[in-house]
Design a protein around this motif. Structure first.
Motif, PDB file in Angstrom:
ATOM      1  N   UNK A  37       0.847  -1.170   0.119  1.00 53.71           N
ATOM      2  CA  UNK A  37      -0.048   0.146   0.103  1.00 53.71           C
ATOM      3  C   UNK A  37       0.867   1.389  -0.020  1.00 53.71           C
ATOM      4  N   UNK A  38       0.600   2.372  -0.724  1.00 56.16           N
ATOM      5  CA  UNK A  38      -0.351   2.461  -1.874  1.00 56.16           C
ATOM      6  C   UNK A  38       0.012   1.813  -2.887  1.00 56.16           C
ATOM      7  N   UNK A  39      -0.906   1.474  -4.011  1.00 55.16           N
ATOM      8  CA  UNK A  39      -0.750   1.173  -5.279  1.00 55.16           C
ATOM      9  C   UNK A  39      -0.555   2.101  -6.400  1.00 55.16           C
ATOM     10  N   UNK A  40      -0.936   3.341  -5.990  1.00 54.78           N
ATOM     11  CA  UNK A  40      -0.854   4.405  -6.680  1.00 54.78           C
ATOM     12  C   UNK A  40      -0.476   5.778  -5.930  1.00 54.78           C
ATOM     13  N   UNK A  54       5.323   6.746   1.812  1.00 57.77           N
ATOM     14  CA  UNK A  54       5.829   5.554   2.450  1.00 57.77           C
ATOM     15  C   UNK A  54       5.026   4.302   1.794  1.00 57.77           C
ATOM     16  N   UNK A  55       5.747   3.588   1.525  1.00 58.96           N
ATOM     17  CA  UNK A  55       5.302   2.133   0.886  1.00 58.96           C
ATOM     18  C   UNK A  55       5.126   1.343   2.049  1.00 58.96           C
ATOM     19  N   UNK A  56       3.947   0.674   2.401  1.00 62.27           N
ATOM     20  CA  UNK A  56       3.898  -0.427   3.324  1.00 62.27           C
ATOM     21  C   UNK A  56       3.726  -1.616   2.939  1.00 62.27           C
ATOM     22  N   UNK A  57       4.584  -2.359   3.664  1.00 55.77           N
ATOM     23  CA  UNK A  57       4.659  -3.814   3.010  1.00 55.77           C
ATOM     24  C   UNK A  57       4.019  -4.885   4.351  1.00 55.77           C
ATOM     25  N   UNK A  58       3.125  -5.823   3.775  1.00 56.01           N
ATOM     26  CA  UNK A  58       2.855  -6.826   4.895  1.00 56.01           C
ATOM     27  C   UNK A  58       3.295  -8.007   4.180  1.00 56.01           C
ATOM     28  N   UNK A  59       4.353  -8.666   4.712  1.00 50.79           N
ATOM     29  CA  UNK A  59       4.453 -10.191   4.288  1.00 50.79           C
ATOM     30  C   UNK A  59       3.508 -11.194   4.794  1.00 50.79           C
ATOM     31  N   UNK A  60       3.455 -12.373   3.651  1.00 54.05           N
ATOM     32  CA  UNK A  60       2.379 -13.155   4.113  1.00 54.05           C
ATOM     33  C   UNK A  60       3.049 -14.502   4.667  1.00 54.05           C
ATOM     34  N   UNK A  61       3.770 -14.440   6.030  1.00 53.17           N
ATOM     35  CA  UNK A  61       3.971 -15.526   6.681  1.00 53.17           C
ATOM     36  C   UNK A  61       5.501 -15.892   7.026  1.00 53.17           C
ATOM     37  N   UNK A 107      10.641  -9.626   7.902  1.00 55.44           N
ATOM     38  CA  UNK A 107      10.392 -10.616   8.712  1.00 55.44           C
ATOM     39  C   UNK A 107       9.057 -11.135   8.550  1.00 55.44           C
ATOM     40  N   UNK A 108       8.614 -12.205   8.737  1.00 55.43           N
ATOM     41  CA  UNK A 108       7.081 -13.014   8.230  1.00 55.43           C
ATOM     42  C   UNK A 108       6.238 -12.250   9.370  1.00 55.43           C
ATOM     43  N   UNK A 109       4.895 -11.925   8.587  1.00 55.07           N
ATOM     44  CA  UNK A 109       3.761 -11.268   9.457  1.00 55.07           C
ATOM     45  C   UNK A 109       4.452 -10.003  10.021  1.00 55.07           C
ATOM     46  N   UNK A 110       5.200  -9.315   9.855  1.00 61.64           N
ATOM     47  CA  UNK A 110       5.915  -8.036  10.405  1.00 61.64           C
ATOM     48  C   UNK A 110       5.753  -7.146   9.433  1.00 61.64           C
ATOM     49  N   UNK A 111       4.685  -6.218   9.452  1.00 65.01           N
ATOM     50  CA  UNK A 111       4.736  -5.109   8.539  1.00 65.01           C
ATOM     51  C   UNK A 111       6.085  -4.096   8.549  1.00 65.01           C
ATOM     52  N   UNK A 112       6.145  -3.745   7.417  1.00 65.58           N
ATOM     53  CA  UNK A 112       7.341  -2.815   7.350  1.00 65.58           C
ATOM     54  C   UNK A 112       7.121  -1.615   6.341  1.00 65.58           C
ATOM     55  N   UNK A 113       7.970  -0.591   6.493  1.00 66.61           N
ATOM     56  CA  UNK A 113       7.828   0.566   5.730  1.00 66.61           C
ATOM     57  C   UNK A 113       8.918   1.280   5.055  1.00 66.61           C
ATOM     58  N   UNK A 114       8.803   1.588   3.929  1.00 61.25           N
ATOM     59  CA  UNK A 114       9.878   2.124   3.133  1.00 61.25           C
ATOM     60  C   UNK A 114       9.429   3.518   2.684  1.00 61.25           C
ATOM     61  N   UNK A 149       4.392 -13.261  -7.277  1.00 65.24           N
ATOM     62  CA  UNK A 149       3.651 -12.211  -7.392  1.00 65.24           C
ATOM     63  C   UNK A 149       4.269 -10.926  -7.417  1.00 65.24           C
ATOM     64  N   UNK A 150       4.216 -10.067  -8.359  1.00 67.01           N
ATOM     65  CA  UNK A 150       4.915  -8.727  -8.410  1.00 67.01           C
ATOM     66  C   UNK A 150       3.834  -7.632  -8.323  1.00 67.01           C
ATOM     67  N   UNK A 151       4.148  -6.804  -7.884  1.00 71.56           N
ATOM     68  CA  UNK A 151       3.252  -5.351  -7.495  1.00 71.56           C
ATOM     69  C   UNK A 151       3.701  -4.242  -8.197  1.00 71.56           C
ATOM     70  N   UNK A 152       2.923  -3.616  -9.061  1.00 71.62           N
ATOM     71  CA  UNK A 152       3.269  -2.488 -10.002  1.00 71.62           C
ATOM     72  C   UNK A 152       2.712  -1.294  -9.089  1.00 71.62           C
ATOM     73  N   UNK A 153       3.579  -0.370  -8.544  1.00 71.68           N
ATOM     74  CA  UNK A 153       2.922   0.878  -7.682  1.00 71.68           C
ATOM     75  C   UNK A 153       3.142   1.881  -8.948  1.00 71.68           C
TER      76      UNK A 153
END
Length: 161
Positions: A37-40, A54-61, A107-114, A149-153
């Motif tokens: 998030x966000x994607x745009x 800020x790009x917010x990343x939430x890994x899946x496990x 880290x798995x299930x640990x949201x991160x911000x860039x 899976x790739x995400x295009x912001x």
């Protein structure tokens, strides 16, 4: 051929199709992804101005490496879009966005911000669109049959002229 033979072939075909789909799903049970998030993002900036988002990343496990890179959207003759790696020589707007140079370990299930910085140089104007490609990869590598899976912001930078 009689209708009985056709019915048997049709049943075998359906059974084979169902088994094929089942095996594809079982073998490809690992789909790597990360919530992004966000994607745009849209900016209205003047030459010489900078902005951050800020790009917010939430890994899946599981722990993942996140690769970030700049791409350029290109419209094909069919009307659909493709993405090309953003070469600074042919796509100067790719220099305007500062991303981490190394893959990020999340880290798995640990949201991160860039934090991403956008800096518009002097002497430019117009609308500029670029893509930040977010590509997760497991630390140990992609397992056999895994899906990436790739995400295009999408980043739109409008500079008045």
């Amino acid at each position: 051929m009689g209708t009985g033979v056709m019915a048997v072939r049709s049943a075998k075909y359906r059974c084979g199709l169902i088994l094929s789909v089942f095996f594809v799903l079982v073998l490809c049970e690992v789909a790597l992804g990360v919530g992004v998030q966000p994607l745009a993002v849209d900016f209205d900036l003047r030459p010489g101005q900078s902005a951050r988002f800020t790009l917010r990343l939430t890994p899946t496990g599981e722990e993942e490496l996140i690769h970030l890179s700049i791409y350029r959207p290109v419209q094909l003759p069919t009307g659909s879009f493709a993405f090309e790696q953003g070469d600074p020589e042919s796509f100067p707007a790719s220099r305007w966005v500062k991303l981490p140079s190394q893959p990020l370990r999340v880290a798995g299930n640990q949201p991160s911000e860039i934090e991403v910085q956008v800096s518009v140089p002097f002497g430019v104007s117009g609308s500029h669109v670029l893509i930040i490609m977010v590509e997760p990869q497991p630390v140990g590598g992609l397992p056999p049959g895994g899906l990436r899976i790739r995400y295009a912001v999408r980043v739109v930078i409008r500079v008045p002229g």
